[in-house]
Design a protein around this motif. Structure first.
Motif: not given
Length: 300
Positions: A220-247
């Protein structure tokens, strides 16, 4: 040849449409068409090829475009210069940004910039890092905050590091201890959620996986870190995101763990080296040097 006519010409060239150019310039379409026809008559050759749904530049239009942009930029710089001589800096500053701008010194600098130069219109343009590089090169952006360009063969882009960031793995809360690092091999065992191929960060990820003999396969590809996290909570997979992202810190539904080996990248402030900065951008650099010593240094 009038500046307004050149403004209309550039608008049509960039929008690829007389209708969109008219909307951008706040005039009716016939006014744009009449000015362009007059310009073509003055220069003795067509500047646009009219296709069914769009217009494209002819060889003559391509030749005129850089001169038209230079004329408009010079006129704007002159107006801003004399506004500054009168004691009030005006004009505009087009600043491109990727996500995570709040994790750098830029908001603080923009706050002080506004207090000193309230008449400058600052346009913040959100886009992916490669798109921002293109904006710098074609002159639609004065500067940009983005992931460091992985290469610049022309050496026309200057950068100053704002933040050294690193990529972390994001999993559903409770699935792993926060201090238990995850290897890249482990990451590859699960569906990966991360940035799209139009993102500068995606290139750093692909390079890091390749350097470890692995292939980055994104489910799953998206440039929105918030959406990446939402997909993680649905147990779709593991997100790779920047540590600095406040979300990341704000969402208790997920757990953030480091990667091993670490994947780091720089978030930079970038601008063109091959032309003088606009007066508003020069004022921004002056403020940066004053507030954060070294603001004009570390150009690479």
């Amino acid at each position: 040849m009038e500046l307004r006519t050149l403004e209309y010409f550039v608008a049509v060239a960039e929008e690829g449409s007389f209708t969109k150019a008219a909307a951008r310039c706040h005039v009716v379409q016939p006014a744009i068409s009449q000015q362009i026809q007059g310009l073509e008559k003055e220069l003795g050759e067509p500047l646009f090829e009219r296709l069914h749904r769009r217009v494209v530049l002819t060889s003559g239009g391509l030749a005129l475009l850089p001169h038209a942009r230079a004329c408009l930029a010079a006129a704007t710089a002159a107006a801003v210069e004399f506004s500054g001589r009168a004691g009030l800096l005006g004009g505009s500053l087009a600043l491109g940004t990727v996500g995570g701008l709040e994790g750098t010194c830029i908001p603080e600098l923009l706050g002080e910039y506004y207090r000193r130069h309230p008449a400058v219109a600052v346009n913040l343009v959100g886009a992916s890092s490669p798109s921002l590089v293109a904006g710098l090169r074609n002159g639609t952006l004065d500067a940009a905050v983005m992931a460091a360009p992985r290469n610049d063969p022309s050496k026309t882009i200057g950068t100053r590091v704002l933040l050294r960031d690193r990529i972390v793995a994001v999993l559903p809360a409770g699935s792993r201890a926060p201090d238990e690092a995850m290897t890249l091999d482990e990451v590859c065992e699960a569906p990966i959620i991360t940035y799209g191929p139009d993102s500068g960060v995606r290139g750093f990820l692909s390079d890091a996986f390749a350097a470890n003999g692995l292939r980055l396969k994104v489910a799953y590809a998206t440039n929105s870190v918030a959406l990446q996290l939402a997909l993680v909570t649905q147990h779709i997979g593991i997100a790779l995101a920047p540590c600095s992202s406040p979300v990341l810190a704000a969402d208790r539904r997920v757990v953030v763990v480091p990667l091993t080996p670490a994947i780091s990248f720089d978030k930079v402030f970038a601008w063109r080296l091959d032309r003088p900065p606009s007066v508003p951008l020069s004022a921004f650099f002056d403020l940066w040097a004053e507030q954060l010593p070294g603001g004009r240094s570390h150009v690479r």
